[in-house]
Design an enzyme around this catalytic site. Structure first.
Site, PDB file in Angstrom:
ATOM      1  N   HIS A  94       0.832  -1.210   0.000  1.00 43.55           N
ATOM      2  CA  HIS A  94       0.000   0.000   0.000  1.00 43.55           C
ATOM      3  C   HIS A  94       0.863   1.255   0.000  1.00 43.55           C
ATOM      4  CE1 HIS A  94       0.177   1.196   4.348  1.00 43.55           C
ATOM      5  NE2 HIS A  94       0.278  -0.096   4.598  1.00 43.55           N
ATOM      6  N   ASP A 113       5.809   2.522   7.152  1.00 41.69           N
ATOM      7  CA  ASP A 113       4.509   1.903   6.862  1.00 41.69           C
ATOM      8  C   ASP A 113       3.814   2.766   5.826  1.00 41.69           C
ATOM      9  OD1 ASP A 113       2.064   0.661   6.875  1.00 41.69           O
ATOM     10  OD2 ASP A 113       1.501   1.290   8.888  1.00 41.69           O
ATOM     11  N   GLU A 144      -5.283   1.542   2.204  1.00 44.83           N
ATOM     12  CA  GLU A 144      -5.137   0.373   3.078  1.00 44.83           C
ATOM     13  C   GLU A 144      -5.411   0.740   4.525  1.00 44.83           C
ATOM     14  OE1 GLU A 144      -2.958  -2.491   5.775  1.00 44.83           O
ATOM     15  OE2 GLU A 144      -2.773  -0.321   5.595  1.00 44.83           O
ATOM     16  N   GLU A 145      -4.920   1.897   4.927  1.00 45.46           N
ATOM     17  CA  GLU A 145      -4.993   2.288   6.342  1.00 45.46           C
ATOM     18  C   GLU A 145      -6.418   2.532   6.829  1.00 45.46           C
ATOM     19  OE1 GLU A 145      -2.635   1.964   8.327  1.00 45.46           O
ATOM     20  OE2 GLU A 145      -0.733   2.221   7.264  1.00 45.46           O
ATOM     21  N   ASP A 180       4.309  -5.611   3.696  1.00 41.57           N
ATOM     22  CA  ASP A 180       3.952  -4.522   4.609  1.00 41.57           C
ATOM     23  C   ASP A 180       4.857  -4.605   5.838  1.00 41.57           C
ATOM     24  OD1 ASP A 180       2.559  -2.402   5.844  1.00 41.57           O
ATOM     25  OD2 ASP A 180       0.595  -3.223   5.350  1.00 41.57           O
ATOM     26  N   HIS A 196       3.075   3.505  13.145  1.00 45.00           N
ATOM     27  CA  HIS A 196       2.081   4.592  13.245  1.00 45.00           C
ATOM     28  C   HIS A 196       2.539   5.708  14.189  1.00 45.00           C
ATOM     29  CE1 HIS A 196      -1.599   2.379  11.364  1.00 45.00           C
ATOM     30  NE2 HIS A 196      -0.485   2.240  10.661  1.00 45.00           N
TER      31      HIS A 196
HETATM   32 CO    CO Z   1      -0.272   1.057   8.847  1.00 43.28          CO
HETATM   33 ZN    ZN Z   2       0.876  -0.850   6.507  1.00 46.05          ZN
END
Ligand code: CO
Ligand code: ZN
Length: 318
Positions: free
Chosen positions: A59, A153, A183-184, A206, A292
């Protein structure tokens, strides 16, 4: 790592992937046979033709915030785009597409995790309005064997796909490199991207959590111990054929690997394996600490191991 730096410096929250897509497209174009963007904005690059169809997926989007309200003094209320770590938002900086930056503040009496009591203070710079999205800031840095950035990420995953794509020659299978959107916010792009391809196999790349920092939740993945072959996460139980193939390829080629069982969170693999009549799907993950946050940390050797393993996986069908 220049390319990884460049990728992580794009500010592309879910649904606003334009800038990172342009960077990836410019790279992919040099190495693939066909490239297109689908209706939702997923970027799909094909290399090779005939034989099995393999989807390799990462992603492009990152977490961020969306402005919900602007008060008469110019303070901005916001909502999350993707899964934010609510306890660690105060004093972090965000950047809007026009370059305006703001600091997240919080009302005096609020609990530290109450997003409804937080606001973004831009000092009234620019003209930010409800609906505008921002990303977190967090400079890319290389230190010893590790890299730190606000968007490993999943720009690390995008980088791994581009690395593998670059190395492939004369493929007698069809490799589809799919860079997904959104994706998130719930694996949304991957759902449509893989529909038209009708793949035989798929691997999502990922980041994954680690269990190697002081007093963290127990998990068997650690940073610096190689690419993680996904066994399962909340969104998918990986197909045994793909999982075993990845494990054998890693062992045969002396690529360091470990097994990943993630109890929280999902990946695009979750959306891909249930498309059409089903796709045999697995995952290669990059062990990453502080996911994150604005300082996600990974080991360059693990990123390299992930690219090596992905390359071997594709070539094994050729
Ligand atoms: Co993420
Ligand atoms: Zn991710």
């Amino acid at each position: 790592m220049e390319l990884l730096k460049h990728l992580t410096e794009c500010n592309s929250p879910s649904g606003r992937e334009d800038s990172v897509r342009a960077v990836i497209a410019a790279q992919a174009q040099k190495y693939c046979d066909e490239i297109y963007t689908d209706t939702l904005g997923n970027l799909i690059a094909r290399k090779g033709s005939g034989g099995k169809k393999i989807v390799l997926c990462a992603h492009m989007d990152e977490i961020g915030v969306v402005v919900t309200y602007r008060d008469d003094k110019g303070f901005l209320r916001f909502a999350p785009v993707g899964g934010l770590d609510k306890k660690n938002l105060v004093n972090r900086r965000v950047i809007f597409p026009d370059g305006v930056q703001g600091v997240i503040g919080i009302e005096h009496d609020a609990e530290k995790n109450e997003i409804s009591k937080m606001y973004i203070d831009t000092g009234c710079a620019g003209n930010v309005q409800p609906g505008d999205m921002a990303c977190f800031t967090g400079e890319f840095c290389e230190s010893g064997s590790i890299v730190i950035s606000k968007a490993l990420d999943n720009r690390a995953g995008c980088y791994v796909l581009l690395e593998a794509m670059k190395r492939l020659e004369n493929l007698s299978c069809e490799a589809y490199f799919v860079f997904t959107v959104q994706e998130e916010v719930g694996l949304r792009g991957a759902k449509t991207a893989c529909f038209g391809i009708d793949a035989d196999y798929a691997v999502a790349v990922d980041v994954t959590d680690t269990g190697d920092t002081p007093d963290c939740a127990p998990m068997s993945v650690s940073m610096g111990s190689g690419a993680a072959v996904k066994v399962m996460d909340r969104s998918v139980i990986c197909h045994s054929e793909v999982r075993n193939r990845l494990i054998s390829l890693a062992a045969e080629n002396n690529i360091p690997y470990q097994l990943e069982i993630m109890t929280e969170g999902g990946t695009d693999a979750g959306a891909i394996h249930t498309t059409g009549t089903g796709v045999k799907t697995g995952g290669i993950s990059i062990p990453t600490r502080y996911i994150h946050s604005n300082s996600e940390m990974a080991d360059k050797n693990d990123i390299k191991a992930a690219a090596d393993l992905l390359e071997k996986f594709i070539v094994s069908f050729s």
